[in-house]
Design an enzyme around this catalytic site. Structure first.
Site, PDB file in Angstrom:
ATOM      1  N   TRP A  63       0.651  -1.194   0.185  1.00 36.63           N
ATOM      2  CA  TRP A  63       0.018   0.034  -0.108  1.00 36.63           C
ATOM      3  C   TRP A  63       0.834   1.127   0.000  1.00 36.63           C
ATOM      4  O   TRP A  63       2.027   1.206   0.794  1.00 36.63           O
ATOM      5  CB  TRP A  63      -0.864  -0.192   1.400  1.00 36.63           C
ATOM      6  CG  TRP A  63      -1.447   1.174   1.508  1.00 36.63           C
ATOM      7  CD1 TRP A  63      -2.634   1.896   0.703  1.00 36.63           C
ATOM      8  CD2 TRP A  63      -1.226   2.485   2.054  1.00 36.63           C
ATOM      9  NE1 TRP A  63      -3.028   3.060   1.070  1.00 36.63           N
ATOM     10  CE2 TRP A  63      -2.077   3.442   1.963  1.00 36.63           C
ATOM     11  CE3 TRP A  63      -0.345   2.705   3.069  1.00 36.63           C
ATOM     12  CZ2 TRP A  63      -2.139   4.627   2.751  1.00 36.63           C
ATOM     13  CZ3 TRP A  63      -0.328   4.076   3.852  1.00 36.63           C
ATOM     14  CH2 TRP A  63      -1.177   4.960   3.468  1.00 36.63           C
ATOM     15  N   HIS A  70     -11.840   1.979   2.803  1.00 38.44           N
ATOM     16  CA  HIS A  70     -11.121   2.703   1.786  1.00 38.44           C
ATOM     17  C   HIS A  70     -12.249   2.823   0.640  1.00 38.44           C
ATOM     18  O   HIS A  70     -11.763   3.021  -0.607  1.00 38.44           O
ATOM     19  CB  HIS A  70      -9.922   1.839   1.190  1.00 38.44           C
ATOM     20  CG  HIS A  70      -8.837   1.612   2.065  1.00 38.44           C
ATOM     21  ND1 HIS A  70      -7.578   1.466   1.718  1.00 38.44           N
ATOM     22  CD2 HIS A  70      -8.657   2.348   3.072  1.00 38.44           C
ATOM     23  CE1 HIS A  70      -6.639   1.689   2.732  1.00 38.44           C
ATOM     24  NE2 HIS A  70      -7.428   2.317   3.671  1.00 38.44           N
ATOM     25  N   HIS A  81      -8.966  -6.114   4.368  1.00 32.17           N
ATOM     26  CA  HIS A  81      -8.316  -5.482   5.509  1.00 32.17           C
ATOM     27  C   HIS A  81      -9.740  -5.154   6.265  1.00 32.17           C
ATOM     28  O   HIS A  81     -10.424  -4.480   5.674  1.00 32.17           O
ATOM     29  CB  HIS A  81      -7.511  -4.263   5.258  1.00 32.17           C
ATOM     30  CG  HIS A  81      -6.118  -4.601   5.059  1.00 32.17           C
ATOM     31  ND1 HIS A  81      -5.248  -3.505   5.067  1.00 32.17           N
ATOM     32  CD2 HIS A  81      -5.502  -5.590   5.037  1.00 32.17           C
ATOM     33  CE1 HIS A  81      -3.983  -4.048   4.898  1.00 32.17           C
ATOM     34  NE2 HIS A  81      -4.093  -5.320   5.098  1.00 32.17           N
ATOM     35  N   ASP A 128      -9.666   3.831   9.900  1.00 34.64           N
ATOM     36  CA  ASP A 128      -9.049   2.792  10.769  1.00 34.64           C
ATOM     37  C   ASP A 128      -9.515   2.408  12.023  1.00 34.64           C
ATOM     38  O   ASP A 128      -8.443   2.350  13.108  1.00 34.64           O
ATOM     39  CB  ASP A 128      -7.490   3.184  10.626  1.00 34.64           C
ATOM     40  CG  ASP A 128      -6.952   3.170   9.405  1.00 34.64           C
ATOM     41  OD1 ASP A 128      -6.817   1.852   8.542  1.00 34.64           O
ATOM     42  OD2 ASP A 128      -6.635   4.293   8.993  1.00 34.64           O
ATOM     43  N   ASP A 130      -9.740  -2.803   1.465  1.00 34.82           N
ATOM     44  CA  ASP A 130      -9.670  -2.521   2.959  1.00 34.82           C
ATOM     45  C   ASP A 130     -11.074  -1.933   3.090  1.00 34.82           C
ATOM     46  O   ASP A 130     -11.741  -0.991   2.322  1.00 34.82           O
ATOM     47  CB  ASP A 130      -8.883  -1.310   3.220  1.00 34.82           C
ATOM     48  CG  ASP A 130      -8.709  -0.861   4.825  1.00 34.82           C
ATOM     49  OD1 ASP A 130      -9.773  -0.542   5.194  1.00 34.82           O
ATOM     50  OD2 ASP A 130      -7.520  -0.916   5.178  1.00 34.82           O
ATOM     51  N   LYS A 149      -7.048   2.528  -2.321  1.00 33.85           N
ATOM     52  CA  LYS A 149      -7.706   3.509  -1.318  1.00 33.85           C
ATOM     53  C   LYS A 149      -8.344   4.729  -2.029  1.00 33.85           C
ATOM     54  O   LYS A 149      -7.839   4.966  -3.196  1.00 33.85           O
ATOM     55  CB  LYS A 149      -6.551   4.163  -0.387  1.00 33.85           C
ATOM     56  CG  LYS A 149      -7.093   4.674   0.864  1.00 33.85           C
ATOM     57  CD  LYS A 149      -5.812   5.171   1.800  1.00 33.85           C
ATOM     58  CE  LYS A 149      -6.535   5.872   3.148  1.00 33.85           C
ATOM     59  NZ  LYS A 149      -5.538   5.923   4.159  1.00 33.85           N
TER      60      LYS A 149
HETATM   61  C1  RNT Z   1      -3.904   2.844   4.998  1.00 32.61           C
HETATM   62  C2  RNT Z   1      -3.729   1.149   4.659  1.00 32.61           C
HETATM   63  C3  RNT Z   1      -2.532   0.576   5.229  1.00 32.61           C
HETATM   64  C4  RNT Z   1      -2.371   0.803   6.302  1.00 32.61           C
HETATM   65  C5  RNT Z   1      -1.023   0.078   7.076  1.00 32.61           C
HETATM   66  C6  RNT Z   1      -0.473   0.721   8.194  1.00 32.61           C
HETATM   67  O1  RNT Z   1      -4.933   3.373   4.688  1.00 32.61           O
HETATM   68  O2  RNT Z   1      -5.139   0.700   5.011  1.00 32.61           O
HETATM   69  O3  RNT Z   1      -3.150  -0.951   5.252  1.00 32.61           O
HETATM   70  O4  RNT Z   1      -3.141   0.944   7.425  1.00 32.61           O
HETATM   71  O5  RNT Z   1      -0.038  -0.375   6.178  1.00 32.61           O
HETATM   72 ZN    ZN Z   2      -5.457  -1.357   4.893  1.00 30.08          ZN
END
Ligand code: RNT
Ligand code: ZN
Length: 424
Positions: free
Chosen positions: A190, A267, A291, A301, A264, A233
């Protein structure tokens, strides 16, 4: 905090088993299946994404850890100790997700383009001792060469090649890890690249990123050791207008280059559902990486909880019979609460969502759907929500020998008093 005792758990479970059986669901089978689900726990929740390169806080990357709860792990030993406590409170056997910045160089200054498997030797030995697998992420933030906001898509050739080299080293480290531990290490890439305001040359950035990625993945690697993944993202803090590695970009890249796509949960646009994307991708990819996270407003997050979006992800994986094709990892960091609690909550919630999905009376619902009896389908979905899923969860915790209900908090509180509050 006292919670339910073992005798009550057993008797509640036998009643729950009957209730689920009436809906055609085998709870014993669900428990067995759940026990083989492995979630990769993110190292970076234990120290607010600081790492062990000498930094005292996370910087750049468009991500932010807020809060000042005491006791973050300052060394790899502390982080391992904290993670071990978390694992003892989470049912099942799980993995650990490392980041390049969590290297151990023995005091020697080693830049990211010079990292080697030896700098992760202690991690490998630890994982071996615990009998767990490791995953890995190259680190493209908290570094002067990422200050411009661009890494693999930088206009500066030297900056780009520095990060290409870091990513290549990361693949080698991942391969060494996978080989050593006998379980493939997912190497998830990423990058934060993007801009606050409207760019004028999206195409050039994307072309540069393709070029960098193609160079990084040029060397084929043994898939039983390393699995390459790319994570998209939508936006970050300071990259609100444009992110080079967007969903469409990496979807195209992953499909055309045969690498894994990482999605994720934080994202996407707020009304867009990651869950919905799973069955759209599975016809085209062998495997996927997720994720699990919890987006709140502009933050992607927050700690995973057992909420509707997470449950929907579990359901879509299970309904697609894809538990073996989807790698699950958690991604959150919260410096405002006890970080071990954060791990335990996030991991347990993820597992609850998978259990919830495994207990769904999907055959009955599908039968109704095939007969176009959509009222029945909806009724079943609604009645299912009140079935005693918690009794099955308790049984899982009992079988896996971890604390029942909120009883795990006691252990965390004790550790907080004995260890964390003394880290000053
Ligand atoms: C960031 C991404 C990534 C990070 C990590 C720390 O938006 O989600 O995965 O959270 O690499
Ligand atoms: Zn992530």
């Amino acid at each position: 905090m006292r919670d339910v005792d073992a005798v009550t758990v057993e008797s509640n479970y036998s009643q729950a088993r009957e209730r689920f059986r009436n809906y055609g669901v085998d709870t014993d089978a669900a428990l067995k299946r759940l026990s083989s689900v492995s979630v990769s726990m993110n190292c970076w929740a234990g120290d607010d994404v600081v790492g062990f390169e000498g930094a005292d806080s996370l910087s750049g990357g468009g991500i932010l850890a807020t809060g000042s709860f005491p006791g973050r792990a300052r060394t790899a030993e502390e982080l391992r100790q904290d993670a071990e406590l978390a694992y003892s409170l989470i049912p099942g056997q799980h993995r650990f997700n490392l980041h390049g910045s969590y290297c151990e160089t023995g005091g020697e200054a080693v830049d990211r383009d010079a990292l080697q498997p030896t700098h992760f030797e202690n991690w490998m030995a630890w994982a071996k001792r615990l009998g767990i697998g490791l995953d890995f992420n190259p680190t493209f933030f908290s570094h002067p060469k990422a200050d411009s906001g661009y890494t693999l898509s930088s206009y500066d050739e030297q900056v780009r090649s520095f990060w290409v080299e870091h990513a290549k080293r990361s693949r080698e480290i991942s391969a060494a890890i996978g080989k050593r531990l006998g379980t493939a290490c997912v190497n998830n890439l990423w990058i934060p690249d993007g801009s606050k305001d409207e760019p004028t040359d999206r195409m050039r950035r994307r072309a540069l990123l393709v070029e960098s990625l193609d160079e990084i993945y040029r060397e084929p690697m043994d898939r039983t050791q390393v699995l390459d993944a790319v994570e998209s993202k939508l936006f970050g803090i300071g990259s609100e207008a444009f992110v080079v590695g967007s969903h469409e970009f990496y979807l195209g890249y992953a499909l055309s280059r045969d690498v894994l796509l990482t999605m994720d949960a934080g994202h996407y646009h707020p009304t867009e559902s990651l869950a919905e994307k799973i069955a759209a991708l599975l016809p085209f990819v062998e495997e996927l990486m997720l994720h699990l996270s919890r987006p709140v407003r502009w933050d992607s997050d927050h700690v995973v909880v057992y909420d509707d979006p997470t449950r929907a992800i579990g359901r879509e994986i299970v309904r697609a019979d894809a538990l073996d094709r989807v790698y699950l990892a958690v991604d959150f960091f919260d410096a405002s609460i006890n970080r071990i609690s954060a791990w335990v909550i996030g991991m347990r919630s993820t597992l609850k969502a998978v259990l919830d999905a495994l207990l769904e009376p999907v055959e009955l619902m599908r039968k109704a759907e095939q007969q176009e009896d959509l009222g029945t389908r909806l009724a079943l979905m609604e009645e299912f929500k009140m079935l005693p899923i918690g009794a099955v969860w308790d049984k899982f915790c009992l079988d896996q020998d971890v604390p029942l209900g909120a009883a795990w908090l006691e252990r965390v509180k004790q550790y907080e008093a004995d260890i964390l509050l003394k880290r000053r």
